[in-house]
Design a protein around this motif. Structure first.
Motif, PDB file in Angstrom:
ATOM      1  N   VAL A 109      -4.974   2.191  10.579  1.00 33.06           N
ATOM      2  CA  VAL A 109      -4.219   1.093  11.549  1.00 33.06           C
ATOM      3  C   VAL A 109      -5.280   1.947  13.243  1.00 33.06           C
ATOM      4  CG1 VAL A 109      -2.267   1.008  13.522  1.00 33.06           C
ATOM      5  CG2 VAL A 109      -2.170   0.416  11.302  1.00 33.06           C
ATOM      6  N   ILE A 110      -5.715   0.772  13.821  1.00 29.20           N
ATOM      7  CA  ILE A 110      -6.749   1.516  15.263  1.00 29.20           C
ATOM      8  C   ILE A 110      -5.458   0.906  16.227  1.00 29.20           C
ATOM      9  CG2 ILE A 110      -8.855   2.128  15.801  1.00 29.20           C
ATOM     10  CD1 ILE A 110      -9.633   0.956  13.413  1.00 29.20           C
ATOM     11  N   GLY A 111      -5.741   2.230  16.913  1.00 28.01           N
ATOM     12  CA  GLY A 111      -4.922   2.080  18.416  1.00 28.01           C
ATOM     13  C   GLY A 111      -6.198   1.257  19.009  1.00 28.01           C
ATOM     14  N   ARG A 112      -5.641   0.805  20.667  1.00 28.56           N
ATOM     15  CA  ARG A 112      -6.878   0.417  21.364  1.00 28.56           C
ATOM     16  C   ARG A 112      -7.651   1.304  21.836  1.00 28.56           C
ATOM     17  NH1 ARG A 112      -3.793  -4.139  26.374  1.00 28.56           N
ATOM     18  NH2 ARG A 112      -6.126  -4.800  25.525  1.00 28.56           N
ATOM     19  N   ASP A 113      -7.933   2.574  21.928  1.00 30.68           N
ATOM     20  CA  ASP A 113      -8.573   3.590  22.403  1.00 30.68           C
ATOM     21  C   ASP A 113      -9.914   3.557  21.223  1.00 30.68           C
ATOM     22  OD1 ASP A 113      -6.999   4.776  20.774  1.00 30.68           O
ATOM     23  OD2 ASP A 113      -6.262   6.115  22.335  1.00 30.68           O
ATOM     24  N   GLY A 114      -9.219   3.049  20.077  1.00 32.17           N
ATOM     25  CA  GLY A 114      -9.911   3.612  18.961  1.00 32.17           C
ATOM     26  C   GLY A 114      -9.821   4.335  18.111  1.00 32.17           C
ATOM     27  N   VAL A 115      -9.059   5.041  18.677  1.00 35.87           N
ATOM     28  CA  VAL A 115      -8.510   6.069  17.203  1.00 35.87           C
ATOM     29  C   VAL A 115      -7.499   5.334  16.309  1.00 35.87           C
ATOM     30  CG1 VAL A 115      -7.028   8.367  17.471  1.00 35.87           C
ATOM     31  CG2 VAL A 115      -8.484   7.896  19.654  1.00 35.87           C
ATOM     32  N   ILE A 116      -8.354   5.790  15.013  1.00 37.41           N
ATOM     33  CA  ILE A 116      -7.340   6.242  14.328  1.00 37.41           C
ATOM     34  C   ILE A 116      -5.378   6.364  14.137  1.00 37.41           C
ATOM     35  CG2 ILE A 116      -6.733   6.077  11.540  1.00 37.41           C
ATOM     36  CD1 ILE A 116      -9.680   5.718  11.415  1.00 37.41           C
ATOM     37  N   LEU A 117      -4.551   5.608  14.295  1.00 32.10           N
ATOM     38  CA  LEU A 117      -3.219   6.122  14.596  1.00 32.10           C
ATOM     39  C   LEU A 117      -2.797   6.095  13.425  1.00 32.10           C
ATOM     40  CD1 LEU A 117      -1.951   3.511  17.299  1.00 32.10           C
ATOM     41  CD2 LEU A 117      -2.755   5.904  16.757  1.00 32.10           C
ATOM     42  N   TYR A 118      -3.204   5.568  11.837  1.00 27.70           N
ATOM     43  CA  TYR A 118      -2.559   5.454  10.028  1.00 27.70           C
ATOM     44  C   TYR A 118      -4.162   5.126   9.241  1.00 27.70           C
ATOM     45  CZ  TYR A 118      -0.402   3.654   6.194  1.00 27.70           C
ATOM     46  OH  TYR A 118      -0.676   3.586   4.855  1.00 27.70           O
ATOM     47  N   ALA A 119      -4.095   6.340   8.442  1.00 27.55           N
ATOM     48  CA  ALA A 119      -5.102   6.293   7.475  1.00 27.55           C
ATOM     49  C   ALA A 119      -4.440   6.317   5.836  1.00 27.55           C
ATOM     50  CB  ALA A 119      -5.911   7.133   7.442  1.00 27.55           C
ATOM     51  N   GLU A 120      -4.429   5.646   5.094  1.00 28.91           N
ATOM     52  CA  GLU A 120      -3.673   6.076   3.396  1.00 28.91           C
ATOM     53  C   GLU A 120      -4.799   5.250   2.638  1.00 28.91           C
ATOM     54  OE1 GLU A 120      -1.965   6.597   0.723  1.00 28.91           O
ATOM     55  OE2 GLU A 120      -1.029   7.293   2.682  1.00 28.91           O
ATOM     56  N   VAL A 121      -5.860   6.589   2.434  1.00 29.23           N
ATOM     57  CA  VAL A 121      -7.168   5.969   1.003  1.00 29.23           C
ATOM     58  C   VAL A 121      -6.275   6.226  -0.247  1.00 29.23           C
ATOM     59  CG1 VAL A 121      -9.168   6.368   0.664  1.00 29.23           C
ATOM     60  CG2 VAL A 121      -8.630   5.754   2.941  1.00 29.23           C
ATOM     61  N   ASN A 122      -7.201   6.107  -1.142  1.00 28.53           N
ATOM     62  CA  ASN A 122      -6.317   6.548  -2.649  1.00 28.53           C
ATOM     63  C   ASN A 122      -7.390   5.565  -3.365  1.00 28.53           C
ATOM     64  OD1 ASN A 122      -5.300   6.715  -5.054  1.00 28.53           O
ATOM     65  ND2 ASN A 122      -3.258   6.447  -4.420  1.00 28.53           N
ATOM     66  N   PRO A 123      -7.623   7.174  -4.445  1.00 33.56           N
ATOM     67  CA  PRO A 123      -8.647   5.969  -5.384  1.00 33.56           C
ATOM     68  C   PRO A 123      -8.696   5.927  -6.830  1.00 33.56           C
ATOM     69  CG  PRO A 123      -8.692   8.897  -5.315  1.00 33.56           C
ATOM     70  CD  PRO A 123      -7.597   7.929  -4.229  1.00 33.56           C
ATOM     71  N   ASP A 124      -7.171   5.477  -6.525  1.00 36.97           N
ATOM     72  CA  ASP A 124      -6.353   4.752  -8.028  1.00 36.97           C
ATOM     73  C   ASP A 124      -6.405   3.405  -6.991  1.00 36.97           C
ATOM     74  OD1 ASP A 124      -5.284   3.927  -9.926  1.00 36.97           O
ATOM     75  OD2 ASP A 124      -3.732   5.458  -9.804  1.00 36.97           O
ATOM     76  N   TYR A 125      -6.958   2.436  -7.419  1.00 37.54           N
ATOM     77  CA  TYR A 125      -7.055   1.556  -7.225  1.00 37.54           C
ATOM     78  C   TYR A 125      -6.176   0.116  -7.297  1.00 37.54           C
ATOM     79  CZ  TYR A 125      -8.729  -0.106 -11.849  1.00 37.54           C
ATOM     80  OH  TYR A 125      -8.864   0.018 -13.036  1.00 37.54           O
ATOM     81  N   THR A 126      -5.135   0.807  -8.745  1.00 39.28           N
ATOM     82  CA  THR A 126      -3.746   0.652  -8.713  1.00 39.28           C
ATOM     83  C   THR A 126      -2.913   1.054  -8.100  1.00 39.28           C
ATOM     84  OG1 THR A 126      -3.090   2.199  -9.943  1.00 39.28           O
ATOM     85  CG2 THR A 126      -4.416   0.085 -11.276  1.00 39.28           C
ATOM     86  N   ARG A 127      -2.861   1.540  -6.820  1.00 36.27           N
ATOM     87  CA  ARG A 127      -1.998   2.209  -5.580  1.00 36.27           C
ATOM     88  C   ARG A 127      -1.757   1.642  -4.537  1.00 36.27           C
ATOM     89  NH1 ARG A 127       2.742   4.319  -8.360  1.00 36.27           N
ATOM     90  NH2 ARG A 127       2.834   4.699  -7.194  1.00 36.27           N
ATOM     91  N   ARG A 128      -0.923   0.864  -3.682  1.00 36.60           N
ATOM     92  CA  ARG A 128      -1.269   0.317  -2.761  1.00 36.60           C
ATOM     93  C   ARG A 128      -0.261   1.089  -1.837  1.00 36.60           C
ATOM     94  NH1 ARG A 128      -6.252  -2.730  -2.743  1.00 36.60           N
ATOM     95  NH2 ARG A 128      -6.731  -2.296  -5.029  1.00 36.60           N
ATOM     96  N   PRO A 129      -0.505   1.059  -0.559  1.00 35.04           N
ATOM     97  CA  PRO A 129       1.371   1.432   0.592  1.00 35.04           C
ATOM     98  C   PRO A 129       1.603  -0.181   0.522  1.00 35.04           C
ATOM     99  CG  PRO A 129      -1.044   1.524   1.565  1.00 35.04           C
ATOM    100  CD  PRO A 129      -1.416   1.823   0.789  1.00 35.04           C
ATOM    101  N   GLU A 130       3.236  -0.040   1.084  1.00 35.00           N
ATOM    102  CA  GLU A 130       3.870  -0.824   1.043  1.00 35.00           C
ATOM    103  C   GLU A 130       2.657  -1.176   2.634  1.00 35.00           C
ATOM    104  OE1 GLU A 130       5.491  -2.410  -0.932  1.00 35.00           O
ATOM    105  OE2 GLU A 130       4.611  -1.238  -2.117  1.00 35.00           O
ATOM    106  N   PRO A 131       3.383  -2.345   3.357  1.00 37.28           N
ATOM    107  CA  PRO A 131       2.611  -3.342   4.490  1.00 37.28           C
ATOM    108  C   PRO A 131       3.711  -1.834   5.873  1.00 37.28           C
ATOM    109  CG  PRO A 131       2.504  -5.257   2.629  1.00 37.28           C
ATOM    110  CD  PRO A 131       2.954  -3.498   2.383  1.00 37.28           C
ATOM    111  N   GLU A 132       4.778  -2.001   5.614  1.00 36.77           N
ATOM    112  CA  GLU A 132       6.261  -1.447   6.319  1.00 36.77           C
ATOM    113  C   GLU A 132       5.641  -0.233   6.764  1.00 36.77           C
ATOM    114  OE1 GLU A 132       6.500  -3.176   3.562  1.00 36.77           O
ATOM    115  OE2 GLU A 132       7.087  -5.402   4.302  1.00 36.77           O
ATOM    116  N   ASP A 133       4.860   0.325   5.838  1.00 27.72           N
ATOM    117  CA  ASP A 133       4.377   2.136   6.037  1.00 27.72           C
ATOM    118  C   ASP A 133       3.441   1.411   7.274  1.00 27.72           C
ATOM    119  OD1 ASP A 133       5.270   1.796   3.659  1.00 27.72           O
ATOM    120  OD2 ASP A 133       3.636   2.453   2.679  1.00 27.72           O
ATOM    121  N   MET A 134       3.010   0.776   7.477  1.00 29.16           N
ATOM    122  CA  MET A 134       1.959   1.090   8.925  1.00 29.16           C
ATOM    123  C   MET A 134       2.499   0.604  10.353  1.00 29.16           C
ATOM    124  SD  MET A 134      -1.499  -1.038   7.940  1.00 29.16           S
ATOM    125  CE  MET A 134      -0.191  -2.787   7.305  1.00 29.16           C
ATOM    126  N   LEU A 135       3.741  -0.179  10.229  1.00 26.39           N
ATOM    127  CA  LEU A 135       5.187  -0.285  11.256  1.00 26.39           C
ATOM    128  C   LEU A 135       5.745   0.955  12.187  1.00 26.39           C
ATOM    129  CD1 LEU A 135       7.159  -3.050   9.805  1.00 26.39           C
ATOM    130  CD2 LEU A 135       5.205  -3.395  10.811  1.00 26.39           C
TER     131      LEU A 135
END
Length: 224
Positions: A187-213
């Protein structure tokens, strides 16, 4: 059912070799090895994090029209999902979950895009098959993924496996490099700064969309 529960159910059937997959256990072992090595490499720890400034980029949408991150951020916060390709069932389930959450994102003034190394033809196929109301942008050579710290080269033994499975990444991507992005959500704010980041090298694991709210609500309050 949560996104991760759906992914876990698919993975259980796939790795059990249930029809229509019928995947040999030796193939599963190779995939597990590649994932374990990518985790051990620490690559995910070097990806961009909350508080970092996001790269500015322009990429083509499925119709070949250029889309600028700067233009999107001028309108509101931006949600980005890095997507391996139409051939990846885990990625497609994630896109479907993001589509279901899209009204919540838009209610907070945010745009949603996916970024994939695949060609625009395959992105059109992804949009059509997953019934998406947001674009998949084509990141040739994974150049933007690299700026976010997500690009990695497949090891030779995994390239051989993909070839044996007729999973022709150079054909899908129009690129001979045999690279992919680690799945990443930002999630990137209007100022270009990242507000949320989730990276997982295990492609079978994904965060829930609601985690970004929470990050999107924060961005909406800042913009108000």
């Amino acid at each position: 059912m949560s996104l991760q529960a759906k992914l876990d159910a698919f993975k259980a059937d796939f790795e059990a070799g249930k029809p229509p997959y019928n995947v040999p256990h030796s193939v599963i072992e190779v995939m597990h090895r590649a994932t374990a090595e990518l985790i051990a490499s620490g690559a995910a720890d070097r990806a961009l994090k909350a508080g970092d400034r996001a790269p500015v980029f322009t990429l083509d949408d499925p119709e070949g029209n250029p889309v600028s991150s700067a233009d999107l951020l001028a309108e509101g916060p931006l949600v980005i999902s890095f997507y391996r390709g139409v051939w990846c069932p885990y990625c497609n389930m994630e896109l479907q979950a993001l589509e279901a959450a899209l009204p919540s994102f838009r209610a907070l003034g945010a745009s949603l895009i996916a970024i994939s190394p695949q060609t625009t033809v395959n992105s059109r196929k992804s949009v059509r098959q997953n019934e998406l109301d947001f674009p998949i942008l084509s990141d040739t050579h994974n150049d933007v993924a690299a700026k976010f710290g997500l690009r990695f080269a497949l090891p030779d033994y995994l390239v051989e496996l993909y070839r044996n499975l007729k999973n022709d990444l150079p054909g899908f991507n129009g690129d001979e490099s045999w690279t992919l992005p680690m799945p990443g959500r930002f999630v990137i704010g209007r100022d270009g700064v990242i507000l949320y980041a989730e990276v997982n090298p295990d492609y079978t694991r994904r965060p829930e969309p609601e985690d970004m709210l929470p990050a999107l609500r924060k961005a909406a309050n800042v913009s108000a």
